[in-house]
Scaffold this motif. Structure first.
Motif: not given
Length: 169
Positions: A41, A44-45, A106, A108-109, A113
Protein backbone atom coordinates in the motif's frame (compact mmCIF):
# COMPACT_ATOMS: atom_id res chain seq x y z
CA UNK A 1 -0.68 -39.03 25.03
CA UNK A 2 -4.14 -38.09 23.79
CA UNK A 3 -4.73 -38.63 20.09
CA UNK A 4 -5.62 -34.98 19.51
CA UNK A 5 -2.10 -33.96 20.56
CA UNK A 6 -0.30 -36.19 18.08
CA UNK A 7 1.25 -34.03 15.34
CA UNK A 8 0.14 -34.79 11.82
CA UNK A 9 3.56 -35.12 10.22
CA UNK A 10 6.04 -37.92 10.81
CA UNK A 11 8.78 -35.33 11.33
CA UNK A 12 6.81 -33.54 14.04
CA UNK A 13 6.05 -36.87 15.73
CA UNK A 14 9.75 -37.76 15.72
CA UNK A 15 11.16 -34.52 17.16
CA UNK A 16 9.85 -32.91 20.35
CA UNK A 17 10.57 -29.34 19.19
CA UNK A 18 9.11 -29.95 15.75
CA UNK A 19 5.59 -29.05 16.89
CA UNK A 20 6.95 -25.56 17.64
CA UNK A 21 8.70 -25.46 14.24
CA UNK A 22 5.44 -26.26 12.45
CA UNK A 23 3.54 -23.71 14.54
CA UNK A 24 6.20 -21.08 13.78
CA UNK A 25 5.98 -21.67 10.02
CA UNK A 26 2.17 -21.83 9.98
CA UNK A 27 1.91 -18.64 12.03
CA UNK A 28 4.64 -16.66 10.31
CA UNK A 29 3.32 -17.24 6.76
CA UNK A 30 0.03 -15.32 7.22
CA UNK A 31 1.87 -12.83 9.43
CA UNK A 32 4.42 -12.08 6.70
CA UNK A 33 1.71 -12.05 4.02
CA UNK A 34 -0.11 -9.31 5.93
CA UNK A 35 3.11 -7.29 6.30
CA UNK A 36 3.71 -7.57 2.55
CA UNK A 37 0.09 -6.49 1.91
CA UNK A 38 0.59 -3.47 4.17
CA UNK A 39 3.92 -2.65 2.50
CA UNK A 40 2.32 -2.86 -0.96
CA UNK A 41 0.00 0.00 0.00
CA UNK A 42 2.87 2.38 0.72
CA UNK A 43 3.97 2.89 -2.88
CA UNK A 44 0.72 4.64 -3.81
CA UNK A 45 -0.41 6.03 -0.45
CA UNK A 46 2.64 7.09 1.58
CA UNK A 47 3.81 10.68 1.55
CA UNK A 48 7.21 10.04 3.11
CA UNK A 49 10.01 8.70 0.93
CA UNK A 50 11.40 7.08 4.09
CA UNK A 51 8.14 5.17 4.66
CA UNK A 52 8.10 4.06 1.02
CA UNK A 53 11.72 2.89 1.28
CA UNK A 54 11.06 1.02 4.53
CA UNK A 55 7.97 -0.64 3.05
CA UNK A 56 10.01 -1.81 0.07
CA UNK A 57 12.65 -3.27 2.38
CA UNK A 58 10.00 -5.09 4.43
CA UNK A 59 8.50 -6.62 1.29
CA UNK A 60 11.93 -7.59 -0.05
CA UNK A 61 12.83 -9.37 3.22
CA UNK A 62 9.54 -11.09 3.98
CA UNK A 63 8.38 -12.34 0.56
CA UNK A 64 11.33 -14.81 0.25
CA UNK A 65 10.81 -15.96 3.84
CA UNK A 66 7.21 -16.89 2.96
CA UNK A 67 8.57 -19.15 0.19
CA UNK A 68 11.09 -20.73 2.55
CA UNK A 69 8.51 -21.33 5.30
CA UNK A 70 6.09 -22.80 2.75
CA UNK A 71 8.81 -25.13 1.47
CA UNK A 72 9.52 -26.38 4.98
CA UNK A 73 5.85 -27.11 5.63
CA UNK A 74 5.54 -28.99 2.34
CA UNK A 75 8.66 -31.04 3.06
CA UNK A 76 7.29 -31.88 6.51
CA UNK A 77 3.99 -33.11 5.06
CA UNK A 78 2.10 -30.15 6.51
CA UNK A 79 -0.42 -27.91 4.77
CA UNK A 80 0.68 -24.41 3.83
CA UNK A 81 -1.87 -21.83 5.02
CA UNK A 82 -3.95 -20.70 2.04
CA UNK A 83 -3.78 -17.10 0.85
CA UNK A 84 -6.21 -14.92 2.76
CA UNK A 85 -6.88 -17.64 5.32
CA UNK A 86 -5.98 -16.81 8.87
CA UNK A 87 -6.83 -18.06 12.30
CA UNK A 88 -8.73 -15.11 13.74
CA UNK A 89 -7.43 -15.93 17.21
CA UNK A 90 -4.16 -14.47 15.89
CA UNK A 91 -5.55 -10.91 15.85
CA UNK A 92 -3.92 -8.83 18.52
CA UNK A 93 -1.91 -11.69 20.00
CA UNK A 94 0.93 -11.45 17.51
CA UNK A 95 0.43 -8.01 16.06
CA UNK A 96 -1.94 -9.10 13.30
CA UNK A 97 -4.22 -6.34 12.06
CA UNK A 98 -7.96 -6.88 11.94
CA UNK A 99 -9.94 -6.50 8.73
CA UNK A 100 -11.09 -3.12 10.02
CA UNK A 101 -7.47 -2.05 10.64
CA UNK A 102 -6.54 -3.03 7.09
CA UNK A 103 -9.58 -1.26 5.61
CA UNK A 104 -8.68 1.90 7.51
CA UNK A 105 -5.09 1.73 6.25
CA UNK A 106 -6.28 1.18 2.66
CA UNK A 107 -8.51 4.27 2.87
CA UNK A 108 -5.78 6.58 4.18
CA UNK A 109 -3.11 8.45 2.28
CA UNK A 110 -0.37 11.02 2.77
CA UNK A 111 0.74 11.86 6.30
CA UNK A 112 -2.24 9.98 7.80
CA UNK A 113 -1.16 6.82 5.97
CA UNK A 114 2.46 7.26 7.06
CA UNK A 115 1.48 7.51 10.72
CA UNK A 116 -1.03 4.65 10.60
CA UNK A 117 1.38 2.43 8.64
CA UNK A 118 4.23 3.02 11.08
CA UNK A 119 2.07 2.50 14.18
CA UNK A 120 0.52 -0.69 12.78
CA UNK A 121 3.80 -2.07 11.48
CA UNK A 122 5.48 -1.52 14.85
CA UNK A 123 2.77 -3.67 16.51
CA UNK A 124 3.05 -6.17 13.66
CA UNK A 125 6.83 -6.43 14.03
CA UNK A 126 6.58 -6.74 17.81
CA UNK A 127 4.30 -9.73 17.25
CA UNK A 128 6.74 -11.30 14.81
CA UNK A 129 9.60 -10.83 17.27
CA UNK A 130 7.54 -12.57 19.98
CA UNK A 131 6.77 -15.46 17.59
CA UNK A 132 10.46 -15.72 16.69
CA UNK A 133 11.48 -15.76 20.37
CA UNK A 134 9.04 -18.63 20.95
CA UNK A 135 10.61 -20.53 18.04
CA UNK A 136 14.09 -19.98 19.45
CA UNK A 137 12.99 -21.23 22.88
CA UNK A 138 10.83 -24.18 21.81
CA UNK A 139 11.81 -25.13 18.26
CA UNK A 140 14.32 -27.74 17.14
CA UNK A 141 14.80 -27.20 13.39
CA UNK A 142 18.15 -25.34 13.01
CA UNK A 143 17.08 -23.41 9.89
CA UNK A 144 13.89 -22.21 11.58
CA UNK A 145 15.84 -21.11 14.63
CA UNK A 146 18.29 -19.28 12.33
CA UNK A 147 15.39 -17.52 10.58
CA UNK A 148 13.93 -16.63 13.98
CA UNK A 149 17.26 -15.01 14.94
CA UNK A 150 17.26 -13.02 11.70
CA UNK A 151 13.66 -11.88 12.27
CA UNK A 152 14.46 -10.76 15.82
CA UNK A 153 17.52 -8.81 14.66
CA UNK A 154 16.04 -7.18 11.55
CA UNK A 155 12.59 -6.39 12.89
CA UNK A 156 13.88 -5.02 16.19
CA UNK A 157 16.07 -2.64 14.17
CA UNK A 158 13.08 -1.70 11.98
CA UNK A 159 10.96 -1.03 15.08
CA UNK A 160 13.61 1.46 16.28
CA UNK A 161 13.69 3.05 12.85
CA UNK A 162 9.87 3.34 12.73
CA UNK A 163 9.78 4.86 16.21
CA UNK A 164 12.32 7.44 15.03
CA UNK A 165 10.20 8.24 11.98
CA UNK A 166 7.22 8.75 14.30
CA UNK A 167 9.34 10.92 16.57
CA UNK A 168 8.85 8.58 19.53
CA UNK A 169 12.20 6.81 19.46
Amino acid sequence: MAACHVPSSRRAAALPGAVADVAFAKGMIPHHRQAVEMADLASSRAQSTQVKTLAGEIKKAQAPEIKTLSGWLTSWGEEVPAEGVMDHSMHGMDGMMTGEDMDSLKKSSGKAFDTAFLEMMIKHHEGAVDMAKTEKADGSFPDAKKMADAIITSQTAEISRMNSLLGTG
